[in-house]
Motif scaffolding. Sequence first.
Motif, PDB file in Angstrom:
ATOM      1  N   THR A   9      -1.808   3.969  10.161  1.00 54.66           N
ATOM      2  CA  THR A   9      -0.888   4.479   9.128  1.00 54.66           C
ATOM      3  C   THR A   9       0.375   3.629   9.079  1.00 54.66           C
ATOM      4  O   THR A   9       0.711   2.922  10.044  1.00 54.66           O
ATOM      5  CB  THR A   9      -0.535   5.948   9.405  1.00 54.66           C
ATOM      6  OG1 THR A   9      -0.022   6.059  10.733  1.00 54.66           O
ATOM      7  CG2 THR A   9      -1.751   6.848   9.241  1.00 54.66           C
ATOM      8  N   PHE A  10       1.075   3.741   7.948  1.00 54.57           N
ATOM      9  CA  PHE A  10       2.202   2.863   7.643  1.00 54.57           C
ATOM     10  C   PHE A  10       3.314   3.686   6.995  1.00 54.57           C
ATOM     11  O   PHE A  10       3.044   4.746   6.411  1.00 54.57           O
ATOM     12  CB  PHE A  10       1.735   1.765   6.675  1.00 54.57           C
ATOM     13  CG  PHE A  10       0.561   0.976   7.201  1.00 54.57           C
ATOM     14  CD1 PHE A  10       0.760  -0.212   7.892  1.00 54.57           C
ATOM     15  CD2 PHE A  10      -0.744   1.454   7.061  1.00 54.57           C
ATOM     16  CE1 PHE A  10      -0.313  -0.923   8.407  1.00 54.57           C
ATOM     17  CE2 PHE A  10      -1.823   0.747   7.579  1.00 54.57           C
ATOM     18  CZ  PHE A  10      -1.602  -0.446   8.255  1.00 54.57           C
ATOM     19  N   PRO A  11       4.531   3.186   7.027  1.00 54.70           N
ATOM     20  CA  PRO A  11       5.612   3.935   6.371  1.00 54.70           C
ATOM     21  C   PRO A  11       5.274   4.272   4.915  1.00 54.70           C
ATOM     22  O   PRO A  11       5.609   5.351   4.439  1.00 54.70           O
ATOM     23  CB  PRO A  11       6.804   2.972   6.477  1.00 54.70           C
ATOM     24  CG  PRO A  11       6.534   2.200   7.740  1.00 54.70           C
ATOM     25  CD  PRO A  11       5.041   2.010   7.771  1.00 54.70           C
ATOM     26  N   GLY A  12       4.557   3.388   4.231  1.00 57.37           N
ATOM     27  CA  GLY A  12       4.219   3.636   2.827  1.00 57.37           C
ATOM     28  C   GLY A  12       3.071   4.612   2.618  1.00 57.37           C
ATOM     29  O   GLY A  12       2.801   5.021   1.495  1.00 57.37           O
ATOM     30  N   THR A  13       2.366   4.971   3.678  1.00 59.82           N
ATOM     31  CA  THR A  13       1.241   5.905   3.498  1.00 59.82           C
ATOM     32  C   THR A  13       1.576   7.308   3.993  1.00 59.82           C
ATOM     33  O   THR A  13       1.521   8.255   3.224  1.00 59.82           O
ATOM     34  CB  THR A  13      -0.049   5.389   4.156  1.00 59.82           C
ATOM     35  OG1 THR A  13       0.131   5.250   5.571  1.00 59.82           O
ATOM     36  CG2 THR A  13      -0.454   4.057   3.571  1.00 59.82           C
ATOM     37  N   ILE A  44       0.857  -1.196   0.000  1.00 62.53           N
ATOM     38  CA  ILE A  44       0.000   0.000   0.000  1.00 62.53           C
ATOM     39  C   ILE A  44       0.886   1.237   0.000  1.00 62.53           C
ATOM     40  O   ILE A  44       1.754   1.375   0.868  1.00 62.53           O
ATOM     41  CB  ILE A  44      -0.891   0.087   1.260  1.00 62.53           C
ATOM     42  CG1 ILE A  44      -1.609  -1.228   1.531  1.00 62.53           C
ATOM     43  CG2 ILE A  44      -1.897   1.223   1.126  1.00 62.53           C
ATOM     44  CD1 ILE A  44      -2.374  -1.208   2.856  1.00 62.53           C
ATOM     45  N   VAL A  45       0.651   2.104  -0.965  1.00 63.59           N
ATOM     46  CA  VAL A  45       1.363   3.379  -1.007  1.00 63.59           C
ATOM     47  C   VAL A  45       0.312   4.483  -1.111  1.00 63.59           C
ATOM     48  O   VAL A  45      -0.594   4.395  -1.943  1.00 63.59           O
ATOM     49  CB  VAL A  45       2.327   3.454  -2.223  1.00 63.59           C
ATOM     50  CG1 VAL A  45       3.033   4.799  -2.265  1.00 63.59           C
ATOM     51  CG2 VAL A  45       3.340   2.325  -2.189  1.00 63.59           C
ATOM     52  N   GLY A  46       0.415   5.496  -0.275  1.00 57.04           N
ATOM     53  CA  GLY A  46      -0.570   6.579  -0.338  1.00 57.04           C
ATOM     54  C   GLY A  46       0.072   7.918  -0.039  1.00 57.04           C
ATOM     55  O   GLY A  46       1.018   7.987   0.748  1.00 57.04           O
TER      56      GLY A  46
END
Length: 372
Positions: free
Chosen positions: A353-357, A192-194
């Motif tokens: 939330t995540f490092p990619g978002t 997931i990237v945001g």
Amino acid sequence: MEKVRTAIGLMSGTSMDGIDVALLRTDGRAVVERGPFLNVPYDPAFRDRLKLALEQAKTITQREQRLGDLASIERELTLRHVVAVREFLAANALDAASIDVIGFHGQTVLHRPDEALTVQIGDGALLARETGISVAYDLRANDMVHGGQGAPLVPVYHAALAANLINAALPVCFVNIGGISNLTYIGADGVIVGYDSGPGNTLIDQWVETHAGVPFDQGGMIASEGRIIAELADRYLNSPFFTAGKRRSLDRNDFPPPSGADAELADGARTLAYVAAASIIKSAGHLPVTPTLYIVCGGGRLNRVLMLDLRDIARRQGAQVISAEAAGFNGDSMEAEAWAYLAVRSLDGLPLTFPGTTGVRAPVSGGVVVKP
Ligand SMILES: Nc1ncnc2c1ncn2[C@@H]1O[C@H](COP(=O)(O)OP(=O)(O)OP(=O)(O)O)[C@@H](O)[C@H]1O
Ligand SMILES: CC(=O)N[C@H]1[C@@H]2OC[C@@H](O2)[C@@H](O)[C@@H]1O[C@H](C)C(=O)O
């Protein structure tokens, strides 16, 4: 099996056009059953109060500060949310006792990720007391404490929707065209990237409000009479925001509106619709893989000129653009649904939330939960 809860999501977004209310049955994981939706518009006088709040919030240095009229506007905003919840429950013959939690976004009045400062006004305790329902609010703050941009938070919900898509051909990219636009990429490998992708409707709204006295360009009617002014478009599209190495979340005021000298009414609306469309594809260039399918939600999908531009630019990259409805979703309620989903995740201490978002150092949960 995880506990499935009934949650209400309340979203008052950067367009400041009203409150979106949505019901969701979810375990905060894979189970997502979408329920009814209601939009409760703000009247022009209250929109002016919110604009005043944004103005007065500019001097905030500590997120709990409520300078000038901010405390009274926060109370008015919260009480409007109370009314919206009551209307929603009545319209759907629902009892407060049947709702496990409300996810309350509040109104962003200031967002400065570089200073780890984000302020959403909205009194969660008052909302809980008045509705008799537990409330999860202030969902962005903890992300910033851990080095995140504080936005966007919707990606984890988009990922849950993608997992439920029938015949989902991953990768897929969700695009929200609200006041600001943001996108979520879900890869075939589940990654997931945001991030925020650029200006959405706010510039268009500000332009037509100033020059035509209307709050938005309905259907893109005004834009359809105009032509793109390349120099004006480039002024926005050449912003370092698009080329910076790090994706940065946006404040409503980060892209200032053009001046009256820049364009006539229709040309300005046409150019800003193009800027909104082109920004999305430009920002998508930072994704791990060029998307082949964009699913568009948010009010901007109702601007036909913007959507034609988006389709046109995406087609040149071999990508298809469809509305949320064409994918079986509701493009108006998606963010409110997301806030219901996030509230349930907050109750369970699951990451929002995540490092990619948001660029947060490690996945983190967040939110303050208050019981009635
Ligand atoms: N029929 C329409 N035609 C054209 N534009 C529309 C229409 N309806 C809504 N919009 C645009 O969509 C905006 C509202 O979109 P939305 O509710 O998705 O934004 P938001 O949730 O407030 O913002 P954000 O997602 O940035 O928080 C309006 O301000 C307007 O510019
Ligand atoms: C600080 C803030 O309120 N940001 C909003 C805004 O509106 C769109 C975009 O900018 C997104 O980053 C975010 O909202 C959505 C709901 C989100 O957090 O996913």
